[in-house]
Design a protein around this motif. Structure first.
Motif, PDB file in Angstrom:
ATOM      1  N   ASN A   1      10.363   4.176  36.533  1.00 49.47           N
ATOM      2  CA  ASN A   1      11.110   5.215  35.818  1.00 49.47           C
ATOM      3  C   ASN A   1      11.428   4.794  34.393  1.00 49.47           C
ATOM      4  O   ASN A   1      12.251   5.430  33.732  1.00 49.47           O
ATOM      5  CB  ASN A   1      12.394   5.569  36.563  1.00 49.47           C
ATOM      6  CG  ASN A   1      12.117   6.441  37.781  1.00 49.47           C
ATOM      7  OD1 ASN A   1      11.107   7.121  37.850  1.00 49.47           O
ATOM      8  ND2 ASN A   1      13.004   6.405  38.745  1.00 49.47           N
ATOM      9  N   TYR A   2      10.794   3.735  33.936  1.00 49.55           N
ATOM     10  CA  TYR A   2      10.958   3.320  32.546  1.00 49.55           C
ATOM     11  C   TYR A   2       9.991   4.106  31.674  1.00 49.55           C
ATOM     12  O   TYR A   2       8.769   3.916  31.740  1.00 49.55           O
ATOM     13  CB  TYR A   2      10.703   1.823  32.384  1.00 49.55           C
ATOM     14  CG  TYR A   2      11.787   0.948  32.956  1.00 49.55           C
ATOM     15  CD1 TYR A   2      13.043   0.898  32.365  1.00 49.55           C
ATOM     16  CD2 TYR A   2      11.550   0.159  34.083  1.00 49.55           C
ATOM     17  CE1 TYR A   2      14.047   0.082  32.882  1.00 49.55           C
ATOM     18  CE2 TYR A   2      12.544  -0.652  34.610  1.00 49.55           C
ATOM     19  CZ  TYR A   2      13.794  -0.688  34.003  1.00 49.55           C
ATOM     20  OH  TYR A   2      14.789  -1.484  34.521  1.00 49.55           O
TER      21      TYR A   2
ATOM     22  N   THR B   1      17.245   3.090  36.971  1.00 48.66           N
ATOM     23  CA  THR B   1      15.962   3.153  37.670  1.00 48.66           C
ATOM     24  C   THR B   1      16.124   2.907  39.166  1.00 48.66           C
ATOM     25  O   THR B   1      15.368   3.449  39.973  1.00 48.66           O
ATOM     26  CB  THR B   1      14.967   2.140  37.073  1.00 48.66           C
ATOM     27  OG1 THR B   1      15.503   0.818  37.163  1.00 48.66           O
ATOM     28  CG2 THR B   1      14.683   2.465  35.615  1.00 48.66           C
TER      29      THR B   1
END
Length: 263
Positions: free
Chosen positions: A97-98, A249
């Protein structure tokens, strides 16, 4: 649609056309064998950040729908069309999710898929342009068992009011930190029904117009947010940034990095 306006480290325009032609078919020499990478560099846009573009290419052995940045990190488009970094699990790659442009990959624990030197043994490859986020200093760390562990524990990390946002998946899918005042923010989608801003004591809710982007809704509330943050005496430390990035995240939220409203 682009959401954010961010500073830049340097222009992509410095990439010469001759370099791109040379990179289209790259021979990697090694004592044992030579491998050919069919690179076909592509200039792609990052929809999360206004005007952000960067180059990617595909090594011959790259999994389907995966690419590599010029500094060797695996990236792919997620279901929202946003470019995110990936991590290796054996021969496979899994999306994180970066968001590309939100963090320095090494700070997020992301390992390059290939070494930059593997891209070409003849051409020095400049780093791709990335969104210039405020890069905080790493918090104090210690090594144990070969791994580095942060010893920085922010106050908000054990505040149940703050941590409650980890259960708000119905109205939150991304987090970041507002530039000024420096406070965590969260929302869902390109045109959210609500934007949540941490003021030091609680999550303050902003209700944007139906057609209003998050960055514009935040821009219109900066004065009031600054007053609340000062009244609550909340201080955001540079070392908080990587801690929140990891926490976001883990909750399954996209990490947006520093959110800088356009001026």
């Amino acid at each position: 649609m682009a959401l954010l306006s961010l500073r830049r480290f340097g222009p992509i325009a410095c990439l010469l056309s001759g370099f791109l032609m040379a990179l289209a078919s790259v021979v990697l020499a090694s004592p044992a064998e030579a491998r050919v990478y069919v690179a076909e560099p592509l200039l792609v846009a990052q929809p999360s950040y206004a005007g952000m573009q960067f180059y990617v290419y595909r090594p011959y052995n790259m999994p389907k729908n995966w690419y590599v940045t010029f500094d060797g990190y695996p990236v792919t488009k997620n279901r929202d069309g946003v470019w995110v970094y990936g991590t290796a699990s054996g021969p496979n790659l899994n999306p994180t999710n970066y968001i590309v442009g939100s963090v320095v990959p090494t700070m997020a624990g992301i390992v390059p898929w290939v070494r930059p030197a593997q891209i070409s043994s003849h051409v020095t490859v400049p780093s791709p342009e990335v969104a210039a986020v405020r890069q905080p200093g790493l918090p104090p760390s210690r090594s144990a068992g070969g791994e580095t562990h942060s010893t920085w524990v922010p106050d908000w990390s054990f505040n149940p009011r703050f941590m409650a946002i980890g259960n708000w998946q119905s109205s939150v899918d991304r987090m970041g930190v507002l530039h000024n005042p420096a406070v965590p923010v969260a929302w869902k989608g390109n045109f959210p029904r609500a934007i949540y801003v941490w003021t030091g004591r609680s999550w303050y809710q902003i209700t944007p117009r139906a057609d209003q982007r998050p960055v514009d809704a935040l821009k219109g509330q900066l004065y009031e947010l600054t007053r609340m943050v000062k009244r609550n005496r909340f201080i955001w430390y540079e070392a908080d940034m990587p801690v929140l990035a990891q926490q976001a995240t883990e909750w399954g939220y996209y990490w947006m990095g520093e959110v800088v409203p356009s001026r």
